[in-house]
Write a protein that holds these residues in place. Structure first.
Motif, PDB file in Angstrom:
ATOM      1  N   TRP A  35       0.841  -1.193   0.000  1.00 13.63           N
ATOM      2  CA  TRP A  35       0.000   0.000   0.000  1.00 13.63           C
ATOM      3  C   TRP A  35       0.874   1.239   0.000  1.00 13.63           C
ATOM      4  CZ3 TRP A  35      -0.655  -3.158   4.523  1.00 13.63           C
ATOM      5  CH2 TRP A  35       0.134  -2.717   5.624  1.00 13.63           C
ATOM      6  N   ASP A  36       0.254   2.382  -0.225  1.00 12.25           N
ATOM      7  CA  ASP A  36       0.965   3.670  -0.160  1.00 12.25           C
ATOM      8  C   ASP A  36       0.274   4.583   0.832  1.00 12.25           C
ATOM      9  OD1 ASP A  36       2.577   5.795  -0.518  1.00 12.25           O
ATOM     10  OD2 ASP A  36       1.896   6.308  -2.521  1.00 12.25           O
ATOM     11  N   LYS A  37      -0.941   4.978   0.530  1.00 10.41           N
ATOM     12  CA  LYS A  37      -1.724   5.856   1.398  1.00 10.41           C
ATOM     13  C   LYS A  37      -3.141   5.335   1.489  1.00 10.41           C
ATOM     14  CE  LYS A  37       0.758  10.164   0.450  1.00 10.41           C
ATOM     15  NZ  LYS A  37       0.651  11.545  -0.068  1.00 10.41           N
ATOM     16  N   LEU A  38      -3.766   5.631   2.575  1.00  8.22           N
ATOM     17  CA  LEU A  38      -5.191   5.375   2.746  1.00  8.22           C
ATOM     18  C   LEU A  38      -5.884   6.717   2.909  1.00  8.22           C
ATOM     19  CD1 LEU A  38      -5.145   2.322   5.202  1.00  8.22           C
ATOM     20  CD2 LEU A  38      -5.292   2.315   2.712  1.00  8.22           C
ATOM     21  N   TYR A  39      -7.079   6.885   2.454  1.00  7.42           N
ATOM     22  CA  TYR A  39      -7.812   8.144   2.485  1.00  7.42           C
ATOM     23  C   TYR A  39      -9.124   7.959   3.202  1.00  7.42           C
ATOM     24  CZ  TYR A  39      -4.472   9.570  -1.077  1.00  7.42           C
ATOM     25  OH  TYR A  39      -3.326   9.867  -1.749  1.00  7.42           O
ATOM     26  N   VAL A  40      -9.513   9.059   3.909  1.00  2.12           N
ATOM     27  CA  VAL A  40     -10.797   9.062   4.590  1.00  2.12           C
ATOM     28  C   VAL A  40     -11.332  10.490   4.562  1.00  2.12           C
ATOM     29  CG1 VAL A  40      -9.717   9.393   6.844  1.00  2.12           C
ATOM     30  CG2 VAL A  40     -12.039   8.502   6.723  1.00  2.12           C
ATOM     31  N   ASN A  41     -12.635  10.650   4.323  1.00  2.00           N
ATOM     32  CA  ASN A  41     -13.263  11.975   4.299  1.00  2.00           C
ATOM     33  C   ASN A  41     -13.504  12.463   5.717  1.00  2.00           C
ATOM     34  OD1 ASN A  41     -13.391  12.280   1.495  1.00  2.00           O
ATOM     35  ND2 ASN A  41     -15.291  11.124   1.350  1.00  2.00           N
ATOM     36  N   GLU A  42     -13.288  13.781   5.897  1.00  2.00           N
ATOM     37  CA  GLU A  42     -13.616  14.371   7.199  1.00  2.00           C
ATOM     38  C   GLU A  42     -15.126  14.485   7.349  1.00  2.00           C
ATOM     39  OE1 GLU A  42     -12.598  18.466   7.794  1.00  2.00           O
ATOM     40  OE2 GLU A  42     -12.959  19.029   5.713  1.00  2.00           O
ATOM     41  N   GLU A  43     -15.517  14.643   8.572  1.00  2.00           N
ATOM     42  CA  GLU A  43     -16.906  14.860   8.931  1.00  2.00           C
ATOM     43  C   GLU A  43     -17.815  13.698   8.501  1.00  2.00           C
ATOM     44  OE1 GLU A  43     -17.588  17.236  10.854  1.00  2.00           O
ATOM     45  OE2 GLU A  43     -15.739  18.407  10.656  1.00  2.00           O
ATOM     46  N   MET A  44     -17.264  12.475   8.367  1.00  4.39           N
ATOM     47  CA  MET A  44     -18.101  11.305   8.046  1.00  4.39           C
ATOM     48  C   MET A  44     -18.868  10.889   9.292  1.00  4.39           C
ATOM     49  SD  MET A  44     -15.514   8.994   5.704  1.00  4.39           S
ATOM     50  CE  MET A  44     -16.693   7.664   5.664  1.00  4.39           C
TER      51      MET A  44
ATOM     52  N   ARG B  99     -10.312  17.585   9.290  1.00  2.00           N
ATOM     53  CA  ARG B  99      -9.040  17.838   8.623  1.00  2.00           C
ATOM     54  C   ARG B  99      -8.361  19.092   9.148  1.00  2.00           C
ATOM     55  NH1 ARG B  99      -6.260  20.639   5.284  1.00  2.00           N
ATOM     56  NH2 ARG B  99      -7.864  22.225   5.425  1.00  2.00           N
ATOM     57  N   GLU B 100      -9.185  20.072   9.569  1.00  2.00           N
ATOM     58  CA  GLU B 100      -8.602  21.324  10.044  1.00  2.00           C
ATOM     59  C   GLU B 100      -7.877  21.132  11.381  1.00  2.00           C
ATOM     60  OE1 GLU B 100     -10.740  21.885   6.840  1.00  2.00           O
ATOM     61  OE2 GLU B 100     -11.835  21.303   8.669  1.00  2.00           O
ATOM     62  N   GLU B 101      -8.215  20.069  12.106  1.00  2.00           N
ATOM     63  CA  GLU B 101      -7.499  19.756  13.333  1.00  2.00           C
ATOM     64  C   GLU B 101      -6.291  18.880  13.052  1.00  2.00           C
ATOM     65  OE1 GLU B 101     -10.100  18.070  16.189  1.00  2.00           O
ATOM     66  OE2 GLU B 101     -11.311  19.886  16.443  1.00  2.00           O
ATOM     67  N   LYS B 102      -6.478  17.814  12.241  1.00  2.00           N
ATOM     68  CA  LYS B 102      -5.369  16.928  11.875  1.00  2.00           C
ATOM     69  C   LYS B 102      -5.693  16.326  10.525  1.00  2.00           C
ATOM     70  CE  LYS B 102      -2.322  13.373  13.789  1.00  2.00           C
ATOM     71  NZ  LYS B 102      -1.147  14.261  13.759  1.00  2.00           N
ATOM     72  N   SER B 103      -4.771  16.508   9.598  1.00  2.00           N
ATOM     73  CA  SER B 103      -5.042  16.069   8.226  1.00  2.00           C
ATOM     74  C   SER B 103      -4.338  14.776   7.857  1.00  2.00           C
ATOM     75  CB  SER B 103      -4.628  17.165   7.237  1.00  2.00           C
ATOM     76  OG  SER B 103      -3.241  17.431   7.366  1.00  2.00           O
TER      77      SER B 103
ATOM     78  N   VAL C   9      -4.725   9.736   5.074  1.00  2.00           N
ATOM     79  CA  VAL C   9      -4.957  11.132   4.736  1.00  2.00           C
ATOM     80  C   VAL C   9      -6.429  11.438   4.888  1.00  2.00           C
ATOM     81  CG1 VAL C   9      -4.760  12.889   2.945  1.00  2.00           C
ATOM     82  CG2 VAL C   9      -3.016  11.111   3.149  1.00  2.00           C
ATOM     83  N   VAL C  10      -6.719  12.568   5.656  1.00  2.00           N
ATOM     84  CA  VAL C  10      -8.100  13.008   5.830  1.00  2.00           C
ATOM     85  C   VAL C  10      -8.428  13.944   4.677  1.00  2.00           C
ATOM     86  CG1 VAL C  10      -9.739  14.124   7.361  1.00  2.00           C
ATOM     87  CG2 VAL C  10      -7.843  12.779   8.321  1.00  2.00           C
TER      88      VAL C  10
END
Length: 767
Positions: free
Chosen positions: A55-64, A113-117, A143-144
């Motif tokens: 793997w390289d990166k995993l992504y997740v949306n904020e405010e889910m 994301r604005e707290e920790k991205s 990554v958020v």
């Protein structure tokens, strides 16, 4: 529409998670396929395997939403079996993020994301009981992903400024709104828009506000309030908005000229006003701010009498430049111009109706002025010397008023050596002046109006005393001349000089007034003279007084000369004539001052002796007055002061009266000086008998006092009409005896005559 639809799909929460799962599956499958193609090798041979983690990166949306854990990815490892287990460590591991037995990564909380991205984690693979690690740890990041959940924010109280009349396109200021969303996406990008003032200003996407015109005028409007809107996702219709009000101030420049507030200015000035006196203010108007005002004023006519300056408020200040004189000119009329150099050409305010010239009218008020001297300071000079009552100069003053009172002069300093003629002002000497005592005098002459309470004024007079050659020269350096016992003939034993109290520009000449066999004198032609030894052989043991008479002539006109005595000592000297011991020469005479002091003492002693003799003789004189008949009593004087009231205890009159009656007496017991005074009764015996008795007592009584004087006795003559004069037995009653003859005895008996004389008041009352 297709692009917008695709964008919406990409922004859906599950879109990137599905992409991630597909990518991970493809990667893991490729690794498995590669592993199956690789033949088995003996266990003893070390083989290099490719990394098992893919793997390289995993992504997740904020405010889910987080009602249930959301799967955001899966761990894949080639060594994973049913008996293996995954483990997470790092930021948010086992709290925000967990992994299940199948390797699925789950998120349990809503992320911002604005707290920790970005979250950094590590993945591990263990056997079922977590006692043995099956593969090395591998790190990965989650990554958020950002969503547009923040609006732009302006800083508070935004303001800027620009100078009036600036060119179009000039930057006024730059505004900046911040957005907490990802600035690399449309969510964090901000665009700006003016909501008003678009005819004067413009703004771009960088927040720069510029002018659209060059006609901004502070005198018309000095401030603008501009509404600015900020919007994120500037290239999309939707987005978050923010609005603020920006204050734009217009800075002033000197683009208006100053003008007078009035066409005429009238003032009154007293003629005794001093230069620099402020007459009045010529007010001016200028629309510019005070720091940009710079008017200049020009006086046409009488510029030598008046002057114009700027005040702190940039108005015109009219002041006096020189004194006024009512009798010469009692009114002034002149004009004053105001001008100003402006930045803009031509100035904003212009036209023929501007008040740039004003008329000034000044009336001079007459006052009673003190006398005015022809000069503030007079300088005179006079030769020193014999007193000459001649005029050395004159002062002059006059009354400047139309009344023209007469002037009288005086010098108020009583120590001034100069007197002034009260009418004409002529100065003359009161005493002889000596330049050597004081070379100049500075005093004041007073001029006052010859009326009661007249005004006064003063003038300085500087009198210089000129030198004349009236002082004879004096010898100097005489103490440096001495003879050493070892000096040879021809030795210079010293050098003398001369001084003169006069301002003598000439040269002193030295000669011997009396020839000396031991010494010679040589004039050095430089105001000094050398003393040379003619013959040697001097000794301190046989020292006598050696005196040279030196005549000195100065070079003045007329020449002054003096003869000075130079006393020369004989000394014992070391090498190079260093004095070791000097023998003082014998003094054969006495100075005049010593003789005068001795004579004064002798005269004083003689005067004291004469006064004492006269006083003693005066005290011994006794005035004895006898009547034409019988001598009643004899007064014997003695040099002993009486004891006053103590006399009552000092005399025993009974001693003298002891011859009365039976002719016997009892002497006082003890060696007292005087017996106790007691007034005896009248005695009819003969006084000669009493005296004999006293003599006999003195001869036989060794302890008694010898009565060789008759100052102690209590016997009055038998024929005495006055009775006893003793105060111890005086009658308190008056007497008919006439004591007027006491007035004839002189001043010494004046008090006694007043006591026994007839009082004038009694005489008058008897009549």
């Amino acid at each position: 529409m297709m692009k917008q639809s695709a964008w919406r799909q990409m922004t859906e929460p599950g879109f990137w998670a599905g992409v991630l799962v597909v990518l991970c599956t493809l990667s893991v499958g490729a690794d498995v396929h590669q592993a199956l193609k690789t033949p088995s090798m003996p266990s003893k041979v070390l083989q290099r395997h490719k990394r098992a983690w893919k793997w390289d990166k995993l992504y997740v949306n904020e405010e889910m939403p987080t009602k249930s854990p959301i799967k955001i990815g899966k761990l894949e490892n080639t060594f994973f079996t049913s008996s293996a287990r995954y483990n997470l460590s790092g930021e948010g591991a086992n709290d925000i993020f967990t992994v299940n037995d199948n390797g699925d990564i789950l998120v349990h909380v809503k992320l911002d994301r604005e707290e920790k991205s970005v979250y950094k984690l590590s993945a591990s693979l263990f056997n079922n009981d977590f006692k043995r690690q099956l593969d090395q740890d591998d790190t990965f990041v989650i990554v958020v992903l950002d969503i547009n959940d923040n609006s732009p924010v302006f800083p508070p109280d935004i303001s800027g400024s620009i100078t009036e009349s600036s060119r179009a396109g000039t930057i006024v200021m730059t505004v900046k709104a911040t957005d907490a969303d990802d600035p690399t996406t449309q969510n964090g990008m901000v665009g700006y828009k003016l909501l008003n003032g678009t005819d004067l200003f413009s703004i771009n996407n960088d927040g720069e506000i510029r002018t659209l015109t060059s006609t901004l005028d502070r005198e018309k409007q000095s401030q603008y309030l501009i509404a600015i809107q900020a919007k994120d996702m500037p290239e999309v219709t939707s987005g978050n908005l923010a609005t603020t009000i920006v204050t734009i101030n217009i800075n002033d420049i000197n683009d208006n000229i100053a003008t007078f507030k009035s066409r005429e200015y009238r003032y009154s000035v007293k003629e005794d006003s001093k230069p620099g006196y402020q007459i009045g203010i010529l007010g001016v108007e200028d629309k510019d701010e005070i720091q940009n005002k710079d008017p200049t004023f020009t006086i046409h006519k009488f510029g030598e009498v008046f002057e114009m300056k700027q005040s702190n408020l940039k108005d015109g200040v009219l002041s006096l430049k020189m004194p006024l004189d009512f009798e010469t000119l009692n009114a002034y009329t002149f004009s004053v111009n105001v001008d100003e150099q402006t930045v803009s050409k031509p100035p904003d305010n212009r036209g023929p109706n501007l008040l740039t010239r004003a008329q000034v009218f000044i009336s001079v008020i007459d006052v009673d002025e003190p006398p005015v001297f022809s000069r503030n300071e007079y300088k005179f000079s006079i030769d020193e010397g014999p007193f000459k009552n001649s005029v050395i100069g004159a002062v002059s003053a006059k009354d400047p008023d139309a009344t023209a009172y007469k002037i009288r002069y005086s010098i108020e300093d009583p120590n001034c050596p100069v007197t002034v003629d009260p009418v004409h002002g002529h100065l003359s000497l009161k005493k002889q002046l000596d330049r050597e005592e004081e070379s100049s005098y500075l005093f004041q002459v007073t001029a006052h109006e010859d009326i009661p309470n007249g005004l006064k004024s003063y003038a300085k007079v500087n009198l210089t005393v000129l030198d004349i050659n009236d002082n004879a020269p004096e010898l100097t350096n005489g103490r440096d001349v001495y003879v050493c016992e070892s000096d040879k003939p021809g030795t210079i034993i010293g050098t003398v000089g001369a001084s003169d109290k006069d301002e003598n520009p000439g040269r002193f000449r030295f000669t011997l007034a009396k020839r000396s066999s031991n010494f010679s004198l040589t004039d050095n032609q430089n105001n000094t003279a050398s003393i040379r030894l003619r013959q040697g052989g001097f000794s301190t043991e046989h020292s006598v007084e050696h005196v040279l008479e030196i005549e000195i002539v100065d070079g003045g006109t007329p020449e002054q000369k003096s003869i000075n005595l130079l006393q020369i000592k004989v000394c014992t000297c070391q090498a190079e004539r260093r004095v070791e011991y000097c023998m003082a020469y014998a003094q054969t005479g006495m100075s005049v001052s010593a003789i005068l002091a001795i004579l004064l003492c002798i005269v004083t002693i003689l005067v004291i002796v004469i006064l004492m003799v006269l006083r003693r003789r005066y005290q011994k004189e006794v005035l004895v007055t006898k009547s034409s008949g019988e001598i009643h009593e004899q007064l014997v004087r003695y040099d002993e002061e009486g004891g006053g009231e103590m006399d009552t205890n000092g005399y025993d009159v009974s001693i003298l009266s002891s011859a009365c009656h039976d002719g016997s007496f009892q002497p006082a017991t003890g060696p007292s000086l005087y017996a106790v005074v007691k007034k005896p009764s009248a005695c009819k015996g003969d006084m000669a008998v009493m005296i004999e008795v006293k003599k006999d007592e003195a001869d036989h009584d060794r302890d008694g006092i010898p009565y060789d004087t008759l100052h102690i006795y209590g016997y009055e003559g038998s024929e005495s009409l006055a009775g006893s004069l003793s105060s111890l037995d005086s009658s308190s009653t008056g007497s008919n005896y006439d004591y007027d003859f006491l007035h004839e005895w002189g001043p010494r008996f004046r008090t006694l005559a007043q006591l026994y004389g007839v009082d004038g008041s009694d005489t008058d009352s008897s009549d």
